[in-house]
Design an enzyme around this catalytic site. Structure first.
Site, PDB file in Angstrom:
ATOM      1  N   GLU A   1       0.807  -1.148  -0.111  1.00 44.80           N
ATOM      2  CA  GLU A   1       0.073   0.189   0.102  1.00 44.80           C
ATOM      3  C   GLU A   1       0.987   1.209   0.032  1.00 44.80           C
ATOM      4  O   GLU A   1       0.593   2.160  -0.411  1.00 44.80           O
ATOM      5  CB  GLU A   1      -0.842   0.121   1.245  1.00 44.80           C
ATOM      6  CG  GLU A   1      -2.087  -0.915   1.117  1.00 44.80           C
ATOM      7  CD  GLU A   1      -1.728  -2.257   1.958  1.00 44.80           C
ATOM      8  OE1 GLU A   1      -0.335  -2.479   1.967  1.00 44.80           O
ATOM      9  OE2 GLU A   1      -2.474  -3.007   2.362  1.00 44.80           O
TER      10      GLU A   1
ATOM     11  N   LYS B   1       3.728   1.657  -1.390  1.00 44.74           N
ATOM     12  CA  LYS B   1       3.982   2.078  -2.735  1.00 44.74           C
ATOM     13  C   LYS B   1       2.954   2.895  -3.637  1.00 44.74           C
ATOM     14  O   LYS B   1       3.090   3.804  -4.084  1.00 44.74           O
ATOM     15  CB  LYS B   1       4.691   0.822  -3.307  1.00 44.74           C
ATOM     16  CG  LYS B   1       5.156   0.946  -4.747  1.00 44.74           C
ATOM     17  CD  LYS B   1       5.597  -0.460  -5.365  1.00 44.74           C
ATOM     18  CE  LYS B   1       6.051  -0.261  -6.770  1.00 44.74           C
ATOM     19  NZ  LYS B   1       7.232   0.394  -7.212  1.00 44.74           N
TER      20      LYS B   1
ATOM     21  N   LYS C   1      23.850   4.189   0.080  1.00 53.18           N
ATOM     22  CA  LYS C   1      23.397   3.102   0.603  1.00 53.18           C
ATOM     23  C   LYS C   1      23.613   3.354   2.284  1.00 53.18           C
ATOM     24  O   LYS C   1      24.580   3.929   2.747  1.00 53.18           O
ATOM     25  CB  LYS C   1      24.084   1.843   0.402  1.00 53.18           C
ATOM     26  CG  LYS C   1      23.427   1.376  -0.916  1.00 53.18           C
ATOM     27  CD  LYS C   1      24.314   0.734  -1.817  1.00 53.18           C
ATOM     28  CE  LYS C   1      23.786   0.592  -3.200  1.00 53.18           C
ATOM     29  NZ  LYS C   1      24.724   0.179  -4.335  1.00 53.18           N
TER      30      LYS C   1
ATOM     31  N   GLY D   1      22.479  -1.463 -19.584  1.00 51.57           N
ATOM     32  CA  GLY D   1      21.898  -2.709 -19.974  1.00 51.57           C
ATOM     33  C   GLY D   1      20.353  -2.766 -20.214  1.00 51.57           C
ATOM     34  O   GLY D   1      19.995  -3.198 -21.023  1.00 51.57           O
ATOM     35  N   SER D   2      19.747  -2.122 -19.082  1.00 45.30           N
ATOM     36  CA  SER D   2      18.284  -2.399 -19.087  1.00 45.30           C
ATOM     37  C   SER D   2      18.059  -0.965 -20.112  1.00 45.30           C
ATOM     38  O   SER D   2      18.121   0.011 -19.849  1.00 45.30           O
ATOM     39  CB  SER D   2      17.525  -2.292 -17.931  1.00 45.30           C
ATOM     40  OG  SER D   2      18.053  -1.372 -17.090  1.00 45.30           O
TER      41      SER D   2
ATOM     42  N   CYS E   1      27.122   1.342  -9.431  1.00 45.74           N
ATOM     43  CA  CYS E   1      26.671   2.776  -9.479  1.00 45.74           C
ATOM     44  C   CYS E   1      26.540   3.291  -7.908  1.00 45.74           C
ATOM     45  O   CYS E   1      26.538   2.332  -7.020  1.00 45.74           O
ATOM     46  CB  CYS E   1      25.218   2.584  -9.923  1.00 45.74           C
ATOM     47  SG  CYS E   1      24.199   1.091  -9.595  1.00 45.74           S
TER      48      CYS E   1
ATOM     49  N   GLU F   1      28.609   5.769 -11.554  1.00 51.57           N
ATOM     50  CA  GLU F   1      27.748   6.964 -11.540  1.00 51.57           C
ATOM     51  C   GLU F   1      28.780   8.224 -11.493  1.00 51.57           C
ATOM     52  O   GLU F   1      29.714   8.132 -10.875  1.00 51.57           O
ATOM     53  CB  GLU F   1      27.014   7.107 -10.321  1.00 51.57           C
ATOM     54  CG  GLU F   1      26.177   8.184  -9.826  1.00 51.57           C
ATOM     55  CD  GLU F   1      26.911   9.373  -9.453  1.00 51.57           C
ATOM     56  OE1 GLU F   1      26.539  10.441  -9.294  1.00 51.57           O
ATOM     57  OE2 GLU F   1      27.940   9.185  -8.851  1.00 51.57           O
TER      58      GLU F   1
ATOM     59  N   HIS G   1      17.958   8.366 -12.335  1.00 51.57           N
ATOM     60  CA  HIS G   1      16.844   8.495 -11.282  1.00 51.57           C
ATOM     61  C   HIS G   1      16.018   9.537 -11.379  1.00 51.57           C
ATOM     62  O   HIS G   1      15.083   9.797 -10.806  1.00 51.57           O
ATOM     63  CB  HIS G   1      17.467   8.474  -9.753  1.00 51.57           C
ATOM     64  CG  HIS G   1      17.897   7.112  -9.495  1.00 51.57           C
ATOM     65  ND1 HIS G   1      19.487   7.011  -9.427  1.00 51.57           N
ATOM     66  CD2 HIS G   1      17.422   6.053  -8.879  1.00 51.57           C
ATOM     67  CE1 HIS G   1      19.470   5.665  -8.913  1.00 51.57           C
ATOM     68  NE2 HIS G   1      18.319   5.139  -8.815  1.00 51.57           N
TER      69      HIS G   1
HETATM   70  N1  GLN Z   1      22.488  -4.030 -15.930  1.00 52.17           N
HETATM   71  C1  GLN Z   1      21.535  -3.527 -14.957  1.00 52.17           C
HETATM   72  C2  GLN Z   1      20.530  -2.632 -15.638  1.00 52.17           C
HETATM   73  O1  GLN Z   1      21.048  -2.021 -16.751  1.00 52.17           O
HETATM   74  C3  GLN Z   1      22.360  -2.927 -13.985  1.00 52.17           C
HETATM   75  C4  GLN Z   1      21.446  -2.271 -12.773  1.00 52.17           C
HETATM   76  C5  GLN Z   1      22.268  -1.817 -11.645  1.00 52.17           C
HETATM   77  O2  GLN Z   1      23.441  -1.516 -11.532  1.00 52.17           O
HETATM   78  N2  GLN Z   1      21.404  -1.600 -10.384  1.00 52.17           N
HETATM   79  O3  GLN Z   1      19.509  -2.428 -15.000  1.00 52.17           O
HETATM   80 ZN    ZN Z   2      23.801   0.824 -11.625  1.00 51.58          ZN
END
Ligand code: GLN
Ligand code: ZN
Length: 755
Positions: free
Chosen positions: A16, A18, A104, A433-434, A643, A665, A695
Site C-alpha cells: 500500500e 508504494k 546506501k 543494460g536495461s 553505481c 555514476e 533516477h
Molecule cells: N544491468 C543492470 C541494468 O541496466 C544494472 C542495474 C544496476 O546496476 N542496478 O538495469
Molecule cells: Zn547501476
C-alpha cells in the site's frame, strides 16, 4: 523482562505504501487522501507491534526516507529548494531535478538521501516525533518516539565546502573529516535535538529510542567525547534507549559508560558484543537491549539458543529487553502468503511478522509458558534436519586453485587483443543494460507467468523487443549495444530464478528507496547452474547487428549481497559457488561469439563491513569471487558496473578485480566520484563515466554532459574513458531515454572531433 521491536516494514501487506506514494505523485490522489492512507499504515504497523511486543516505537513511517525526515526536522534544507513548503519541497529534495544525493545506508541495500549542510544555522522546523506521539496517544496507544541520533545523522551528512583552487573558489560537498567542522555542525544539530526533546518532555513523554548505528564504526576519540557530551545532555530530558546495529559497538568500554538508560547490542552480526559483555561485564544501573532476533536474515531463529542466550545475559544485567538485532525493514512483511514456496523451505523462514512472534515466544518461554516451550522444542527439531546440500558443488569449491582466480594474460596485453577485435573510437558510448520496462513489457511478463501467454508467444514478444531496442541503439549511434533486459524483472531475481539452490518469493517485497521495492531471493542451499541463463537473448541480439552486443550478467557478490543467504557455511563459499555457475555462462557466451561481457557488481562496495579492520577479509573473497567468474579468454572484454558507490577508500580492491572496463555514476555527484581514480597511482583501466542521472526524469542537456566529461578528461587519459548513463534505464520512459542518449552520443562525437 520486556520485548521491543523496531523498524517494522512500512510497506503494508499489499505494498500500500508504494501505491499511495506513486498515486500521489501522479496526482491521482490529493494530499488528504495520501495522508489518510499513510495513517492507516501507521496504525497497521503499531497493531502488529501491539500483538507481540511490549514496547512500541513511533515516528517510523517516513514518506520517503527517515534520514531526509531528520534533515527536514533540523531545517537542513539546501537553499536551492527555497522556502520549505511541506510535501512539495520534501519530494523535491527526494526526487526532484536537483534532488539530494542518494547512497546506501551503512552496508545494507536501503538507500538514504544524503543531508547537505550549507551552514550551521539550524532550527527546529517540524517535530515529527511529537506529531506521531500525539497521533497514537489520541488512539490510546503509548508509544516511544524513535529518532536517529545527532551523531549518526552527521556521519551520514555532507557539508558544503569552499575549495580555494585557482582564481574561482569551487563549492563542493564533502563528508566531514576534521574535528573543528564536526564540532561546529554537531553543536548546531544538537541544539535542535534539545528542543525536540524538551517539547516531548513537556508533552509528558518519558522515554525515547535513539538509533546510533554509527557507534559501530571505528571512531576517533573526539567523536566519542562528543557522543558522551551529547547523551549526558539529552538524558536530562528523557530516558534514552540507545540502539546500535549492523555490527558490534566499536568501543565497548566507552559505550557502556554512556549516560543513558538502556544500551542496545546487535548480538547476531558477529560475536564481539557478546564476548565483551562476558569478558568485561555490564553496568548495574543500565538496561541491556539484547538484539537477538536477526533483522536482516529470513531464517527462523533457533529459539532454544536464543532463550539460553537471554538467560545468560540476565546474569550480567539486572534488566534485559529482548529485541531484534537491527531494523526489521530489511525483511518482507510475512511468510504467510508464500503459497508457492517449497513447504520444507517455507517452514524454515521467518519474515518481519514472524520475527515479532519469535520475540514474544522467547519471552514467554523464559517466563515458563508451556506452549512457548513446546514451540521452542519444535523449532529445534526442525532446524536439526539438513537441507539443500549438493555434494558435487561442495567438491568443486574445495578443489579451486590459485590459477582459477587469475586471467591468463595481463591487462596491458589483453587490451590490445580486444581493441583489434572491437575497433572502438575514443570515448566509446554504451548503456548499462536495461531499457525502459514499459507497461507492455511488464504485462507480457505477468501474462507469461500466469499462463496467459504461451512460452512461444512470450519468446516471440521478447525477441520483438530486442529487435526494436537494437534498431533504436543503432539509430542513436551508440558504439556498444545491449539487448535491453526485457526478460528480467530484476537483475538479481532473474538469475536467482535460473540457479539451483536459490528460491524466489511472490510477495517478499522490501523497500530499496522511495517507493522502489524489490524481492530479495533466498539462497537456501548449494548453488549451481542447471542450464544456460542468458545465452538465447544475447546471441539473438548479436545476430541482428554488426556492432558488439554486451553479454549481461549479475556478479556473484551482488547476487549474494542482495539475497538472503544461509548461515551454515561461510559467505565466501556461497560467493564461489555462484561465481562457478556464472563462469559456465561466461564460457557459453564466449563460445557463441560474444566479445564483451558485463558483470554488474553494484553491491560490491556496499557489502563491505562497517569496520575497516574487517575489510581485508571481505574484499579478499569478494575480489576472488569476481575474478573466478570473469576468467574469460584474453580477447573477451570484461566490464563491470557499480553505481552510487563511494570508491575513495576501496579503490585498491576495485583495481584488484582485474576487469577491463568499469562503469560508474558521475552525474549526481557531479564528477566528484572521479577523485578516487585520480588519486590512485597507476590506474590503467577504462572507466565508463555516468553522465545521465537515470533516477531523474530530466533529460540531460549536452552542456551538463560535457561538463562531466571535461572534468573526467582533466583527471584521466581520454583513452580510458567511456561514455554512458549512471545506471540501467528500466525505470525511465522512452520519451526521455532517446533524446537523453542522443545528447550523450552527440556530445561524445563532438569531443572526439576536438581531440
Ligand atoms: N544491468 C543492470 C541494468 O541496466 C544494472 C542495474 C544496476 O546496476 N542496478 O538495469
Ligand atoms: Zn547501476
Amino acid at each position: 523482562m520486556k520485548t521491543l521491536a523496531y523498524g517494522f516494514p512500512k510497506l503494508g501487506e499489499k505494498r500500500e505504501f508504494k501505491s499511495l506514494l506513486e498515486n500521489f505523485w501522479k496526482g491521482k490522489i490529493d494530499e488528504t487522501q495520501f495522508v489518510d492512507g499513510m495513517n492507516n499504515l501507521r496504525r497497521w504497523m503499531v497493531e502488529n507491534y501491539r500483538q507481540n511486543v511490549d514496547m512500541i516505537p513511533s515516528n517510523e513511517l517516513s514518506y520517503y526516507d527517515f534520514v531526509l525526515d531528520t534533515a527536514v526536522m533540523l531545517s537542513a534544507i539546501p537553499s536551492r529548494f527555497g522556502q520549505y513548503e511541506g510535501l512539495k519541497t520534501y519530494f523535491e529534495m527526494a526526487r526532484g531535478k536537483y534532488a539530494l544525493e542518494m547512497t546506501k545506508y551503512f552496508n545494507t541495500n536501503y538507500h538514504y538521501l544524503v543531508p547537505e549542510l550549507e551552514n550551521a544555522e539550524l532550527k527546529l522546523l517540524k517535530n515529527y516525533l511529537l506529531e506521531e506521539y500525539r497521533f497514537f496517544k489520541a488512539m490510546g496507544v503509548e508509544t516511544i518516539p524513535k529518532i536517529l541520533s545527532p551523531f549518526t545523522f552527521l556521519k551520514l551528512s555532507k557539508v558544503l565546502k569552499r575549495k580555494e583552487e585557482g582564481p574561482f573558489p569551487i563549492l563542493e560537498l564533502s563528508k566531514i573529516e576534521d574535528q573543528a567542522t564536526f564540532e561546529k555542525y554537531f553543536n548546531a544539530v544538537f541544539g535542535v535535538y534539545e528542543e525536540v526533546f524538551k517539547e516531548l518532555k513537556e508533552e509528558g513523554v518519558k522515554e525515547v529510542l535513539v538509533e546510533d548505528p554509527a557507534l559501530c564504526l571505528e571512531l576517533k576519540d573526539y567523536e566519542w567525547d562528543l557522543v558522551e557530551e551529547m547523551y549526558s545532555c539529552l538524558s536530562k530530558y528523557l530516558d534514552i534507549y540507545l540502539l546500535t546495529y549492523y555490527d558490534s559497538v566499536s568501543d565497548y568500554q566507552r559505550y557502556i559508560k554512556l549516560p543513558v538508560k538502556a544500551l542496545g547490542f546487535d548480538l547476531v552480526s558477529n560475536r564481539e558484543n557478546l564476548e565483551n559483555i562476558r569478558r568485561f561485564g555490564f553496568p548495574e544501573d543500565k538496561v541491556l537491549i539484547a538484539g537477538v532476533i536477526n533483522g536482516r536474515q529470513v531464517w527462523r531463529a533457533c529459539l532454544d539458543e536464543k532463550v539460553r542466550l537471554v538467560e545468560e545475559l540476565s546474569k550480567h544485567a539486572k534488566d534485559v529487553i529482548i529485541a531484534n538485532s537491527c531494523p526489521l525493514f530489511h525483511l518482507p512483511v510475512s511468510v504467510e502468503p508464500e503459497n508457492e514456496l517449497d513447504a520444507e523451505l517455507k517452514e524454515r523462514l521467518a519474515f518481519a511478522k514472524e520475527k515479532l512472534f519469535e520475540l514474544r515466544t522467547i519471552k514467554s518461554a523464559i517466563e515458563g509458558d508451556q506452549q512457548a516451550r513446546l514451540e521452542v522444542e519444535r523449532v529445534k527439531k526442525l532446524l536439526s534436519i539438513k537441507f539443500g546440500e549438493v555434494p558435487e558443488v561442495r567438491e568443486k569449491v574445495k578443489n579451486l586453485r590459485e590459477e582459477d582466480f587469475v586471467r591468463d594474460v595481463p591487462y596491458q596485453e589483453r587490451i590490445k587483443l580486444q581493441q583489434d577485435i572491437l575497433k572502438l573510437p575514443l570515448l566509446p558510448t554504451t548503456t548499462i543494460g536495461s531499457f525502459p520496462q514499459t507497461e507492455e513489457v511488464r504485462r507480457a511478463r505477468t501474462e507469461y507467468r500466469n499462463g496467459k501467454l504461451s512460452p512461444e508467444e512470450y519468446e516471440r514478444f521478447i525477441k520483438e523487443q530486442i529487435e526494436k531496442v537494437i534498431r533504436i541503439q543503432e539509430d542513436i549511434g551508440l558504439d556498444v549495444l545491449v539487448h535491453g533486459e526485457f526478460e528480467r524483472t530484476d537483475m538479481v531475481e532473474f538469475f536467482a530464478e535460473k540457479l539451483g539452490g536459490i528460491a524466489t518469493t511472490k510477495h517478499g517485497w522490501v523497500l530499496s528507496y522511495g517507493s522502489r521495492v524489490y524481492r530479495p531471493p533466498i539462497i537456501y542451499g548449494d548453488v549451481y547452474r542447471p542450464e544456460p541463463m542468458t545465452l538465447k537473448e544475447i546471441t539473438y541480439a548479436q545476430s541482428l547487428t554488426q556492432k558488439p552486443v554486451k553479454g549481461m550478467l549479475t556478479g556473484p557478490v551482488t547476487i549474494l549481497n542482495w539475497s538472503y543467504y544461509r548461515e551454515d557455511i561461510p559467505k565466501e563459499e556461497i560467493a564461489y559457488q555462484i561465481a562457478l555457475a556464472l563462469l559456465e555462462e561466461v564460457k557459453d557466451l564466449e563460445n557463441a561469439g560474444i566479445k564483451i561481457i558485463q558483470i554488474d557488481e553494484p553491491a560490491f562496495r556496499e557489502g563491505a563491513p562497517l569496520k575497516k579492520r574487517d575489510w581485508p577479509h571481505y574484499f579478499s573473497w569478494a575480489v576472488k569471487a569476481f575474478r573466478l567468474c570473469s576468467k574469460a579468454k584474453p580477447q573477451t572484454q570484461i566490464h563491470t558496473h557499480m553505481c552510487y558507490s563511494e570508491f575513495n577508500e576501496v579503490i585498491e580492491y576495485i583495481y584488484q578485480m582485474d576487469f577491463d572496463v568499469i562503469s560508474i555514476e558521475a552525474s549526481r555527484s557531479k564528477g566528484e566520484i572521479l577523485s578516487a581514480f585520480e588519486n590512485f597511482k597507476g590506474w590503467d583501466r577504462q572507466i565508463g563515466i555516468g553522465v545521465y542521472d537515470i533516477h531523474s526524469p530530466a533529460i540531460p542537456d549536452k552542456n551538463s554532459i560535457r561538463q562531466i566529461l571535461e572534468r573526467a578528461m582533466k583527471v584521466l587519459p581520454v583513452e580510458l574513458l567511456w561514455v554512458n548513463p549512471d545506471c540501467g534505464l528500466k525505470t525511465r520512459r522512452w520519451e526521455e531515454v532517446v533524446p537523453a542518449l542522443k545528447n550523450m552520443v552527440e556530445c561524445a562525437e563532438e569531443l572526439r572531433k576536438e581531440l
